[in-house]
Scaffold this motif. Structure first.
Motif, PDB file in Angstrom:
ATOM      1  N   GLY A 431     -46.291  22.867 -97.153  1.00 30.89           N
ATOM      2  CA  GLY A 431     -47.141  23.483 -96.146  1.00 30.89           C
ATOM      3  C   GLY A 431     -48.599  23.559 -96.525  1.00 30.89           C
ATOM      4  N   ARG A 432     -48.982  22.974 -97.660  1.00 32.23           N
ATOM      5  CA  ARG A 432     -50.372  23.054 -98.128  1.00 32.23           C
ATOM      6  C   ARG A 432     -51.177  21.842 -97.682  1.00 32.23           C
ATOM      7  NH1 ARG A 432     -49.781  24.812-104.519  1.00 32.23           N
ATOM      8  NH2 ARG A 432     -48.814  26.866-104.173  1.00 32.23           N
ATOM      9  N   ILE A 433     -52.491  22.051 -97.619  1.00 30.58           N
ATOM     10  CA  ILE A 433     -53.467  20.987 -97.436  1.00 30.58           C
ATOM     11  C   ILE A 433     -54.460  21.068 -98.579  1.00 30.58           C
ATOM     12  CG2 ILE A 433     -55.384  20.157 -96.021  1.00 30.58           C
ATOM     13  CD1 ILE A 433     -53.841  20.835 -93.565  1.00 30.58           C
ATOM     14  N   CYS A 434     -54.697  19.931 -99.238  1.00 32.32           N
ATOM     15  CA  CYS A 434     -55.581  19.890-100.405  1.00 32.32           C
ATOM     16  C   CYS A 434     -56.746  18.945-100.135  1.00 32.32           C
ATOM     17  CB  CYS A 434     -54.826  19.429-101.655  1.00 32.32           C
ATOM     18  SG  CYS A 434     -53.520  20.538-102.188  1.00 32.32           S
ATOM     19  N   LEU A 435     -57.891  19.309-100.692  1.00 29.75           N
ATOM     20  CA  LEU A 435     -59.104  18.499-100.635  1.00 29.75           C
ATOM     21  C   LEU A 435     -59.393  17.958-102.021  1.00 29.75           C
ATOM     22  CD1 LEU A 435     -61.709  17.518 -99.148  1.00 29.75           C
ATOM     23  CD2 LEU A 435     -62.756  19.682 -99.833  1.00 29.75           C
ATOM     24  N   TRP A 436     -59.543  16.640-102.142  1.00 28.59           N
ATOM     25  CA  TRP A 436     -59.757  15.970-103.429  1.00 28.59           C
ATOM     26  C   TRP A 436     -61.068  15.191-103.380  1.00 28.59           C
ATOM     27  CZ3 TRP A 436     -55.278  16.701-106.514  1.00 28.59           C
ATOM     28  CH2 TRP A 436     -54.116  17.051-105.826  1.00 28.59           C
ATOM     29  N   LYS A 447     -60.096  22.184-103.251  1.00 23.57           N
ATOM     30  CA  LYS A 447     -59.677  23.318-102.427  1.00 23.57           C
ATOM     31  C   LYS A 447     -58.220  23.126-102.040  1.00 23.57           C
ATOM     32  CE  LYS A 447     -64.180  24.408-100.335  1.00 23.57           C
ATOM     33  NZ  LYS A 447     -64.948  23.437-101.128  1.00 23.57           N
ATOM     34  N   VAL A 448     -57.498  24.248-101.980  1.00 20.78           N
ATOM     35  CA  VAL A 448     -56.106  24.258-101.571  1.00 20.78           C
ATOM     36  C   VAL A 448     -55.907  25.430-100.621  1.00 20.78           C
ATOM     37  CG1 VAL A 448     -53.692  24.386-102.302  1.00 20.78           C
ATOM     38  CG2 VAL A 448     -55.379  23.277-103.782  1.00 20.78           C
ATOM     39  N   ILE A 449     -55.281  25.150 -99.476  1.00 22.91           N
ATOM     40  CA  ILE A 449     -55.015  26.216 -98.521  1.00 22.91           C
ATOM     41  C   ILE A 449     -53.558  26.147 -98.086  1.00 22.91           C
ATOM     42  CG2 ILE A 449     -57.379  26.302 -97.639  1.00 22.91           C
ATOM     43  CD1 ILE A 449     -56.382  24.716 -95.191  1.00 22.91           C
ATOM     44  N   GLU A 450     -53.015  27.300 -97.728  1.00 28.02           N
ATOM     45  CA  GLU A 450     -51.690  27.377 -97.129  1.00 28.02           C
ATOM     46  C   GLU A 450     -51.874  27.185 -95.626  1.00 28.02           C
ATOM     47  OE1 GLU A 450     -48.956  27.540 -98.790  1.00 28.02           O
ATOM     48  OE2 GLU A 450     -49.777  27.945-100.796  1.00 28.02           O
ATOM     49  N   ALA A 451     -51.707  25.955 -95.168  1.00 22.81           N
ATOM     50  CA  ALA A 451     -52.061  25.611 -93.790  1.00 22.81           C
ATOM     51  C   ALA A 451     -50.958  25.936 -92.803  1.00 22.81           C
ATOM     52  CB  ALA A 451     -52.424  24.130 -93.705  1.00 22.81           C
ATOM     53  N   PHE A 478     -59.346  22.213 -88.851  1.00 22.39           N
ATOM     54  CA  PHE A 478     -60.064  22.781 -89.990  1.00 22.39           C
ATOM     55  C   PHE A 478     -61.413  22.090 -90.144  1.00 22.39           C
ATOM     56  CE2 PHE A 478     -55.537  22.938 -90.836  1.00 22.39           C
ATOM     57  CZ  PHE A 478     -55.318  24.253 -91.212  1.00 22.39           C
ATOM     58  N   ASP A 479     -62.326  22.803 -90.791  1.00 21.28           N
ATOM     59  CA  ASP A 479     -63.587  22.200 -91.213  1.00 21.28           C
ATOM     60  C   ASP A 479     -63.326  21.389 -92.474  1.00 21.28           C
ATOM     61  OD1 ASP A 479     -66.210  22.478 -93.067  1.00 21.28           O
ATOM     62  OD2 ASP A 479     -66.783  22.395 -90.961  1.00 21.28           O
ATOM     63  N   ILE A 480     -63.789  20.143 -92.519  1.00 21.57           N
ATOM     64  CA  ILE A 480     -63.437  19.267 -93.619  1.00 21.57           C
ATOM     65  C   ILE A 480     -64.137  19.646 -94.918  1.00 21.57           C
ATOM     66  CG2 ILE A 480     -65.260  17.545 -93.248  1.00 21.57           C
ATOM     67  CD1 ILE A 480     -63.095  15.403 -93.795  1.00 21.57           C
ATOM     68  N   ARG A 481     -65.233  20.369 -94.865  1.00 13.82           N
ATOM     69  CA  ARG A 481     -65.937  20.736 -96.090  1.00 13.82           C
ATOM     70  C   ARG A 481     -65.373  21.999 -96.721  1.00 13.82           C
ATOM     71  NH1 ARG A 481     -69.365  19.100 -92.251  1.00 13.82           N
ATOM     72  NH2 ARG A 481     -70.761  17.339 -92.684  1.00 13.82           N
ATOM     73  N   THR A 482     -65.031  22.968 -95.882  1.00 10.72           N
ATOM     74  CA  THR A 482     -64.601  24.273 -96.396  1.00 10.72           C
ATOM     75  C   THR A 482     -63.120  24.534 -96.198  1.00 10.72           C
ATOM     76  OG1 THR A 482     -65.134  25.362 -94.290  1.00 10.72           O
ATOM     77  CG2 THR A 482     -66.896  25.182 -95.932  1.00 10.72           C
ATOM     78  N   LEU A 483     -62.428  23.703 -95.411  1.00 14.18           N
ATOM     79  CA  LEU A 483     -61.025  23.907 -95.043  1.00 14.18           C
ATOM     80  C   LEU A 483     -60.828  25.227 -94.307  1.00 14.18           C
ATOM     81  CD1 LEU A 483     -58.938  22.518 -98.046  1.00 14.18           C
ATOM     82  CD2 LEU A 483     -59.806  21.345 -96.029  1.00 14.18           C
TER      83      LEU A 483
END
Length: 731
Positions: A431-436, A447-451, A478-483
């Motif tokens: 259920g997570r979304i991560c920014l790499w 960044k990692v969020i529980e989406a 979501f905003d791609i910079r800050t999630l």
């Protein structure tokens, strides 16, 4: 005498005023009345008059302006008239205009001198078998129909005069070496780069893809670019017999691409990091000039992937031992993992592939080289299988600028402009979304969020937003910079919400498109999440979707409503094994209901349009259905039926369609039946069926103008290359 002369002039004017047919008969009668010697003299005078080079007498600027009105085939024929005409037909202004007016326009890729070197290595690596005679049948020399590349080179002796190169047509311009046979994945397994073969100087040398100019960056040869793109399009759209690629025999007149199978072991043999050892669920191809340091963050994972199989240890999940040596990186793994020494290696390139797997990692492959390899591993963000991801370039803001990096320009970028950085967004079963950060990151997520509350099944985005969907039947923006979450679409069934898991999603600047297991395809407003249009697309649940958010001339859409505009083309795949095309059409807000068909009225959300007159009105129009020839052992048909086979329904695939990709002229599909297929976008007919590349279900497929890439349950990546023998540095 004057009166006689005037009478002769009057007769001439009178005769010239006759119709063309009468003048032709009169001229024939006059010729037959002359003596033979006079006829011969007159023929010589007429021949001399007719051989005048009118184009050659004009200034070059006017001649080029005239030649711009010819099509490419006529230009290639005009090259054989004379050397002067050949120079005029090779003018860059002519081919630049042809590239600009092509549909879609042909734009050169940003290329560096290092990229040209890599592409030359690809051209020279490996021995090329004889070429099928009818490959690129429009390519010919002016001497005869046999390509001069197949002629025996002349043996030069000391003191002999150099051999005059034969006149050449298209073959001289494009680096198209003799090809043929049937390059299957058994023949083209990954190996170390072969030394460049020597080219006999007596043969007509191909013109390079760049101009010989002393510039910082190479300048494209637009003629080479146009003809290379034309060859690639011809190769991709050439219809091939069913299951031909899985055979090891050659067929006359059929050109077949080179297929390379990438595995964990092939990457280490090529001097890279280990590849995936579990199922690969997602792929993304992209081009970006960057430098990457071979490194991995998880030491335990590195040790596990590189540990040699000791006598008392079982092999990996594929039954294949993993080498304990890591060529080129100076890595030594002890029996008890007591020491690891890594000498970092920096690699640079332009062509990359990012893959996501059940092993909870993303791996970056360098594919623009003779031996593709993994150069970076991203891990530590997910606790479940990575099911989806995509790559995007976003503008750099001062707080997110990496240390020691100038924000004025990206390293390795061939052009100046606004600074951008390359990021990847991944979704997983946790259920997570991560920014790499792909280029400058250390392999851990920024960044990692529980989406979502359930598995993230699909993510897509642009340089501003991310849209995701899940088993929890919600769509989130979501905003791609800050999630930071901007919008959640979670409507009840009574208000038009999905009745099943949402399997695929896509977005544009104005709307979001979703496909669900409830068989429906829906369009939502990206501003407030209002439902704009919906349609039941298939007889069973939609399993995958691909969106082209532009008005493409290759889409095949025909305007039915005056003032309507095509806003996107959607191709959907279903568990009923079918593939269909739909068009997202924006109709004028003042379009009368009478002008809409009954189906369009069902697809249109009239209530939301009545609430806001400024809201755009969308309808979903059906397009072509993808069909293939029946391959059933015993086709089931009725005498009165024209629908084809009643068993397979001529749908091509025999199991769930798992992944789709829309190209310029073709659509790619991957299925649980272990095959990947290539379809014509305009008519939906099958072009090629690739079998034998995977031993299980195929989960992902993607492609670009030169290659097709797929992955599946067997943890292998199949790379189908259509550019063998071509210089694609600017493609």
């Amino acid at each position: 005498m004057a009166s006689d002369a005037m009478s002769v002039q009057d007769r001439q004017h009178e005769l010239l005023a006759l119709p063309l047919s009468d003048r032709r008969e009169l001229a024939s009668a006059l010729l037959w009345s002359l003596p033979r010697d006079e006829i011969i003299t007159l023929h010589a005078r007429l021949s001399q008059m007719m051989q005048k080079d009118i184009v050659g007498f004009l200034p070059p600027e006017i001649s080029i302006r005239i030649l711009k009105h010819l099509d490419p085939d006529d230009l290639l024929r005009c090259k054989s008239v004379s050397r002067y005409w050949s120079r005029l037909c090779d003018d860059q202004a002519i081919w630049h205009m042809l590239c600009r007016t092509h549909e879609p326009p042909i734009m050169p890729a940003h290329t560096t001198w290092h990229d040209l070197t890599l592409h030359r290595q690809l051209l020279h690596s490996g021995a090329k078998p004889p070429r099928a005679p009818s490959d690129e049948s429009f390519e010919y020399t002016s001497d005869d129909d046999m390509p001069f590349m197949l002629r025996q080179p002349r043996q030069m002796t000391p003191g002999s005069a150099p051999m005059t190169p034969p006149r050449a047509g298209l073959r001289r311009v494009v680096w198209e070496r003799p090809l043929g046979g049937l390059p299957t994945y058994q023949r083209s397994a990954v190996s170390s780069p072969a030394p460049a073969p020597t080219i006999d100087s007596s043969l007509d040398p191909p013109v390079l893809s760049h101009l010989h100019l002393p510039t910082v960056l190479p300048k494209v040869n637009y003629k080479h670019l146009y003809l290379t793109r034309r060859i690639l399009a011809r190769r991709m759209t050439q219809t091939r017999p069913m299951a031909l690629e899985a055979s090891s025999s050659s067929r006359r007149g059929i050109w077949n691409p080179r297929v390379t199978i990438l595995t964990s072991g092939s990457s280490t043999l090529a001097g890279g990091l280990p590849g995936h050892v579990e199922s690969i669920y997602s792929l993304h191809l992209f081009q970006h000039h960057m430098k990457v340091t071979l490194a991995v963050t998880d030491t335990d994972e590195l040790c596990h992937s590189m540990r040699a199989p000791w006598p008392d240890s079982p092999p990996d999940i594929l039954g294949t031992p993993v080498s304990s040596s890591w060529p080129g990186l100076g890595v030594h793994v002890g029996r008890n993992n007591e020491s690891i020494e890594i000498s970092p290696t920096v690699v640079s390139g332009r062509d990359w592939l990012l893959s996501g797997s059940r092993d909870k990692t993303l791996r970056l492959w360098q594919i623009g080289v003779p031996s593709p390899r993994v150069v970076k591993v991203f891990s530590g963000g997910h606790t479940g299988s990575i099911l989806c991801h995509f790559v995007a370039e976003i503008p750099v803001t001062p707080p997110s600028t990496p240390r020691g990096w100038s924000p004025l320009r990206s390293p390795g970028s061939p052009t100046s402009g606004p600074a951008k950085r390359l990021v990847a967004i991944s979704g997983a079963s946790d259920g997570r979304i991560c920014l790499w950060d792909i280029e400058h990151g250390d392999g851990t997520p920024e960044k990692v969020i529980e989406a979502h509350t359930d598995s993230v099944l699909f993510v897509r985005g642009d340089d501003e937003h991310i849209v995701s969907c899940s088993k929890d039947r919600t769509i989130r923006l979501f905003d791609i910079r800050t999630l930071k979450q901007l919008l959640i679409i979670e409507q009840p069934l009574s208000d038009g919400g999905h009745r099943g898991a949402i399997n695929a999603v896509a977005l544009t600047k104005d709307f979001i498109v979703s496909a669900s297991g409830d068989r429906s395809l829906r369009i939502w407003s990206i501003k407030d999440g209002k439902l704009l249009a919906t349609v039941d697309a298939h007889g069973r649940g939609i399993s995958c979707m691909s969106l082209e958010p532009s008005d493409s001339t290759t889409s095949g859409w025909v305007q039915e409503i005056p003032g309507s505009v095509l806003r996107g083309t959607v191709v959907t795949g279903s568990s009923d094994m079918s593939i269909k095309t739909f068009y997202i059409v924006q109709v004028p807000s003042n379009t009368p209901i009478d002008n809409l068909t009954f189906r369009d009225m069902l697809d249109l959300d009239l209530d939301s349009d009545m609430d806001d007159e400024t809201r755009p009105r969308f309808i979903i129009q059906p397009g072509v259905d993808y069909v293939a020839e029946c391959q059933c052992p015993m086709p089931s048909t009725r005498a009165s039926s024209t629908a084809g086979c009643l068993r397979c329904l001529n749908r091509g695939h025999t199991d769930l369609v798992r992944s789709l990709h829309i190209g310029e002229t073709v659509t790619l599909s991957a299925s649980y039946d272990s095959t990947i297929k290539m379809w014509n976008r305009r008519d939906g007919k099958l072009i090629a069926n690739f079998e034998g590349f995977h031993s299980g279900r195929v989960f992902a497929i993607t492609g670009d103008r030169v290659r097709v890439v797929s992955s599946g349950l067997d943890a292998r990546i199949a790379l189908v290359d259509f550019s063998e023998g071509l210089d694609t540095a600017f493609i």
